[in-house]
Design a protein around this motif. Structure first.
Motif: not given
Ligand code: ATP
Length: 229
Positions: A68-77
């Motif tokens: 819910t709060s994960l930033s987009n830049w951490r999605v690949p991770q």
């Protein structure tokens, strides 16, 4: 591994919620079948887990991340922690079996020597040793799905998501694919598989989560495909 707390998903053009107030927990190492009629919300569930979609309400937790709060830049991770397998295999047609699997490691920056040792290991595991140089069109459907599974598993993700992996395969070939997914699960990988394949579900007797028009209507250990049986 996966937790949904009162999750509702309404698509922009959706008349009714694709998922409606769903809460569930899938522990690390489990094997879970996700069943339900077409349109019941199975793919939506998987897309929330991969963060291809965001929940409209409620909380989605995957591998320790609150999506819910994960930033987009951490999605690949996040996505490195999961492999995905689909009904239509989604292999690269101009690459060989070896290259299709190697590509998954190249894009995450693995060094060549690692690729050269890891890819043959995983191809051996899925039963494709000797077919490294073939292209997808030179393989049977079952073999193509084995390549797709090798590609999804080569990085040893803790979570494997499968969307109708046996949908294009005959019953015998499907059983072979299920044995392979079962073996992968026994290595400790959590497997979540959306399926309409009643024979497979009835044979495997794993946990079954059933959705009906976006609602969780059944959660059964060692379950069968249809609740009436
Ligand atoms: N991008 C979208 N925009 C609007 N509505 C959508 C979208 N994707 C899915 N839906 C709707 O959400 C509901 C659930 O669809 P979903 O694809 O999750 O079902 P499913 O159980 O995976 O179906 P199937 O077994 O056919 O793959 C359906 O009513 C569908 O029409």
């Amino acid at each position: 591994m996966i937790r949904l707390d009162n999750v509702t998903k309404v698509y922009a053009r959706g008349a009714r919620p694709a998922l409606n107030d769903v809460s569930l927990e899938i522990e690390r190492g489990e094997f879970v079948f996700l069943v339900g009629a077409s349109g019941s919300g199975k793919s939506t569930f998987l897309r929330l887990v991969t963060r291809e979609e965001k929940a409209t309400a409620g909380r989605v937790l995957v591998a320790g991340n609150d999506l819910t709060s994960l930033s987009n830049w951490r999605v690949p991770q996040l996505r490195r922690q999961m492999g995905a397998v689909f009904q239509d295999f989604r292999l690269l047609p101009n690459k060989t079996v070896f290259e299709n699997v190697a590509f998954a490691l190249q894009v995450i920056g693995k060094p060549k020597h690692h690729i050269m040792t890891t890819v043959p290991e995983v191809l051996d595991m899925v039963g494709l040793a000797g077919k490294e140089k073939r292209r997808p069109h030179e393989l049977s459907g079952g073999e193509q799905q084995r390549v797709a599974i090798a590609r999804a598993f080569v990085n040893r993700p803790p979570l494997l998501l499968c969307d109708e992996p046996t949908g294009n395969l005959d019953p015998t070939t499907s059983l072979g694919i299920m044995r392979l997914l079962d073996r992968i699960n026994r290595t400790g990988t959590t497997v979540v598989m959306a399926t309409h394949d009643d024979e497979i579900v009835d044979q495997m007797r794993k946990r079954v989560i059933e959705l009906s028009t976006g609602e969780l209507v059944r959660d059964q250990t060692r379950g069968v495909y249809g609740s009436s049986r």
